[in-house]
Every structure is written in C-alpha cells, then in structure tokens.
Design an enzyme around this catalytic site. Structure first.
Site, PDB file in Angstrom:
ATOM      1  N   ASN A  70     -14.144 -25.418   2.028  1.00  0.00           N
ATOM      2  CA  ASN A  70     -13.267 -25.194   3.183  1.00  0.00           C
ATOM      3  C   ASN A  70     -13.304 -26.468   4.014  1.00  0.00           C
ATOM      4  O   ASN A  70     -14.303 -26.757   4.669  1.00  0.00           O
ATOM      5  CB  ASN A  70     -13.765 -23.988   3.989  1.00  0.00           C
ATOM      6  CG  ASN A  70     -12.942 -23.759   5.243  1.00  0.00           C
ATOM      7  OD1 ASN A  70     -11.900 -24.381   5.444  1.00  0.00           O
ATOM      8  ND2 ASN A  70     -13.425 -22.868   6.110  1.00  0.00           N
ATOM      9  N   TRP A  71     -12.213 -27.213   3.952  1.00  0.00           N
ATOM     10  CA  TRP A  71     -12.192 -28.513   4.646  1.00  0.00           C
ATOM     11  C   TRP A  71     -12.038 -28.368   6.149  1.00  0.00           C
ATOM     12  O   TRP A  71     -12.215 -29.335   6.879  1.00  0.00           O
ATOM     13  CB  TRP A  71     -11.043 -29.369   4.114  1.00  0.00           C
ATOM     14  CG  TRP A  71     -11.155 -29.748   2.682  1.00  0.00           C
ATOM     15  CD1 TRP A  71     -12.177 -29.457   1.809  1.00  0.00           C
ATOM     16  CD2 TRP A  71     -10.207 -30.531   1.925  1.00  0.00           C
ATOM     17  NE1 TRP A  71     -11.915 -29.993   0.569  1.00  0.00           N
ATOM     18  CE2 TRP A  71     -10.709 -30.660   0.615  1.00  0.00           C
ATOM     19  CE3 TRP A  71      -8.983 -31.115   2.235  1.00  0.00           C
ATOM     20  CZ2 TRP A  71     -10.030 -31.358  -0.385  1.00  0.00           C
ATOM     21  CZ3 TRP A  71      -8.306 -31.809   1.246  1.00  0.00           C
ATOM     22  CH2 TRP A  71      -8.829 -31.933  -0.048  1.00  0.00           C
ATOM     23  N   LYS A  72     -11.629 -27.191   6.601  1.00  0.00           N
ATOM     24  CA  LYS A  72     -11.369 -26.969   8.035  1.00  0.00           C
ATOM     25  C   LYS A  72     -10.393 -28.036   8.537  1.00  0.00           C
ATOM     26  O   LYS A  72      -9.487 -28.415   7.801  1.00  0.00           O
ATOM     27  CB  LYS A  72     -12.702 -26.940   8.811  1.00  0.00           C
ATOM     28  CG  LYS A  72     -13.686 -25.952   8.172  1.00  0.00           C
ATOM     29  CD  LYS A  72     -14.918 -25.703   8.994  1.00  0.00           C
ATOM     30  CE  LYS A  72     -15.833 -24.726   8.255  1.00  0.00           C
ATOM     31  NZ  LYS A  72     -16.998 -24.338   9.033  1.00  0.00           N
TER      32      LYS A  72
ATOM     33  N   HIS B 195     -12.026 -15.966   8.700  1.00  0.00           N
ATOM     34  CA  HIS B 195     -13.112 -16.913   8.966  1.00  0.00           C
ATOM     35  C   HIS B 195     -13.565 -16.748  10.420  1.00  0.00           C
ATOM     36  O   HIS B 195     -12.748 -16.513  11.313  1.00  0.00           O
ATOM     37  CB  HIS B 195     -12.644 -18.345   8.709  1.00  0.00           C
ATOM     38  CG  HIS B 195     -13.787 -19.309   8.653  1.00  0.00           C
ATOM     39  ND1 HIS B 195     -14.416 -19.754   9.789  1.00  0.00           N
ATOM     40  CD2 HIS B 195     -14.437 -19.868   7.605  1.00  0.00           C
ATOM     41  CE1 HIS B 195     -15.413 -20.559   9.439  1.00  0.00           C
ATOM     42  NE2 HIS B 195     -15.442 -20.653   8.115  1.00  0.00           N
TER      43      HIS B 195
ATOM     44  N   GLU C  61     -14.326 -18.800  12.580  1.00  0.00           N
ATOM     45  CA  GLU C  61     -13.668 -19.717  13.528  1.00  0.00           C
ATOM     46  C   GLU C  61     -12.297 -19.191  13.937  1.00  0.00           C
ATOM     47  O   GLU C  61     -11.871 -19.378  15.069  1.00  0.00           O
ATOM     48  CB  GLU C  61     -13.595 -21.125  12.915  1.00  0.00           C
ATOM     49  CG  GLU C  61     -14.972 -21.763  12.853  1.00  0.00           C
ATOM     50  CD  GLU C  61     -15.191 -22.738  11.703  1.00  0.00           C
ATOM     51  OE1 GLU C  61     -14.213 -23.195  11.094  1.00  0.00           O
ATOM     52  OE2 GLU C  61     -16.370 -23.029  11.414  1.00  0.00           O
TER      53      GLU C  61
ATOM     54  N   GLU D  83     -20.610 -15.205   5.573  1.00  0.00           N
ATOM     55  CA  GLU D  83     -20.925 -16.431   6.299  1.00  0.00           C
ATOM     56  C   GLU D  83     -21.566 -16.087   7.641  1.00  0.00           C
ATOM     57  O   GLU D  83     -20.851 -15.865   8.636  1.00  0.00           O
ATOM     58  CB  GLU D  83     -19.654 -17.243   6.556  1.00  0.00           C
ATOM     59  CG  GLU D  83     -18.919 -17.644   5.299  1.00  0.00           C
ATOM     60  CD  GLU D  83     -18.040 -18.875   5.528  1.00  0.00           C
ATOM     61  OE1 GLU D  83     -18.251 -19.866   4.832  1.00  0.00           O
ATOM     62  OE2 GLU D  83     -17.186 -18.845   6.428  1.00  0.00           O
TER      63      GLU D  83
ATOM     64  N   GLY E 237     -22.336 -24.794   9.971  1.00  0.00           N
ATOM     65  CA  GLY E 237     -22.327 -26.109  10.609  1.00  0.00           C
ATOM     66  C   GLY E 237     -23.572 -26.419  11.412  1.00  0.00           C
ATOM     67  O   GLY E 237     -23.592 -27.368  12.190  1.00  0.00           O
TER      68      GLY E 237
ATOM     69  N   SER F 290     -23.920 -23.859   5.828  1.00  0.00           N
ATOM     70  CA  SER F 290     -24.817 -24.992   5.532  1.00  0.00           C
ATOM     71  C   SER F 290     -25.275 -25.036   4.071  1.00  0.00           C
ATOM     72  O   SER F 290     -26.439 -25.370   3.795  1.00  0.00           O
ATOM     73  CB  SER F 290     -26.012 -25.000   6.497  1.00  0.00           C
ATOM     74  OG  SER F 290     -25.556 -25.125   7.833  1.00  0.00           O
TER      75      SER F 290
END
Ligand code: 13P
Length: 250
Positions: A9-11, A95, A97, A167, A173, A213
């Site tokens: 997942n490149w975000k 997700h 986020e 997650e 992160g 992570s």
C-alpha cells in the site's frame, strides 16, 4: 489451499517516475510459486501501473479507495466504473487512515464493499484496533464489530472475492510490529468469526493478511504463522529491494 499474498500500500507516496520504476522492477521479478502480489497505488498512477504490470500475471494493481456510487456529482472521488474502464479489479476498503482522517463510517464501508463485490472486484477489507482498545483488552470484540458492521451483510459465496487485512493501528507506521503470536491470535479469531457466520470451508479459504510495520526482518516470522496468509505493507513496499525480500519471505 488459500492464496498467499504480498500486498503493498503506497499510500500518498512516490512521484510518477519512481512509481513507474517500482512497478517495472516488481513486474520483472519472479514471484515464488503460490504467492500473488497486489500493489495499491495512488489513483493517478493506476492506469500506468496496470499497463506496466500486465506482463506479469501474478502482479495485480489495486485502488486505495473507491466510492460506493456508480457515478455522479462526487467531486474528487473515483468510481468502480472508472476503475473497470482501465482494467483495475482490486481495491482496498476500510483502511484505518480512511476511517480516521476522512471520517469513513462503517455503513459507508459496507456500501463500498457491496459495490465492489457486485461489480466483480477483489476487495481487501481492512480492520484493526487502536492502542487504547488493545490496552483495555477489547481488541477482539472491536474487530468482530468491524466485520459485522461492514462485511457480514455479504452472502457466503461473495466472500470468495474478499481478502481481510488485520492492521492494528498502533503498529501502522510506528515501527512497532504485532508479535507473530499477537498476529496469529487475532487472525485465528477472525477466521473463527467467519466460520461462525458462514462455514468452515469459507473460513478455511479466506486469505487474512497482517499489516503494521512489516519489514524484511520480521516478515518470515509473521508469515510462518498458521493463519497469517501474507502482509499488507506500507513503508517497506516503497522500495523494490525491501518489498522483494518480503515477497520472498513465505
Ligand atoms: P506500514 O507498513 O508503513 O506500517 O503501513 C501499514 C499499512 O497501513 C498498510 O496498509
């Protein structure tokens, strides 16, 4: 056997040139047998990435987000129709986020899941608890509710196109990874929830990815656990060498 998956997942990272180089490099790489690669790229690069990845049948390009409506006046959003028109058939939903920074509520995620499933997408449904919930030892019921709210309206045969990604927010992160035992405990629990709601066959066939992570140094330990079928990787998927090591960690 259920599918083993290394998903990146490149975000909101990488410029166009770097994105091109990364997809090219990963598409030219042999994937171990039984392992599939999914790359969730920023919307702007999906078309390019899908063209570049088309030569490798085991590399799939995913949208990081999609709206639940077919089309219409939703400024800034992308629809499943648009994705389909450029050949994208994978997407992330839920997700943390998106939930946290963009206020995406369980009912909206439920509608997104329906839209994707009804339109032939493979959906990576993300779930996971914040640190406070983990500390209060309510992480299992928290995740069970996320599944119930946004996934369990599906019919059993629709689960075939679902991948679950666990997650824990405290591991995203942060450099703090869930231990392999913590990941296994939650994945086993998620699988048992699926078994209770649907059947043991559906539970057995569901791929459950761990995210938070994941690095080359911890991937093989995590992936060696019975109910961990791969990873959803953020930071370490932005570099071809580190992501290739993760792909080779099964
Ligand atoms: P990190 O691997 O950077 O912790 O991100 C995990 C994640 O959120 C993947 O979706």
């Amino acid at each position: 056997m259920r599918q083993k998956i290394a998903a990146g997942n490149w975000k909101m990272n990488l410029d166009s040139q770097k994105a091109r180089e990364l997809v090219t490099e990963l598409s030219n790489t042999m994937t171990p047998s039984g392992v599939e690669v999914i790359l969730a790229c920023p919307a702007l690069y999906l078309d390019m990435a899908n063209t570049l990845a088309s030569k490798n049948r085991k590399v799939h390009i995913a949208a990081q987000n999609v709206h639940d409506k077919d089309n219409g006046a939703y400024t800034g959003e992308i629809s499943h129709e648009m994705l389909t028109s450029i050949g994208i058939k994978y997407a992330l939903v839920g997700h943390s986020e998106r939930r946290e920074y963009f206020g995406e509520k369980p009912s909206f995620l439920r509608d997104k899941v329906s839209t994707l499933v009804n339109n032939g997408f493979t959906t990576i449904f993300c779930c996971g608890e914040p640190l406070k919930v983990r500390k209060s030892k309510k992480h299992k019921s928290f995740v069970a509710k996320q599944l119930k709210d946004s996934l369990f309206h599906l019919k059993e045969d629709q689960l075939k196109s679902i991948i679950v990604a666990y997650e824990p927010i405290w591991a995203i992160g942060t450099g703090v990874t869930a231990s392999p035992a913590q990941a296994q405990e939650m994945h086993k629990f998620i699988r048992s929830e699926i078994r209770k709601k649907y059947s043991s066959q559906t539970a057995k066939n569901l791929s459950i990815l761990y995210g938070g992570s994941v690095k080359p140094a911890n991937a093989s330990q995590l992936f060696s656990k019975a109910d961990v079928d791969g990873g959803l990787v953020g930071g370490a998927s932005l570099n071809a060498e580190s992501f290739k090591k993760i792909i080779n960690s099964f």
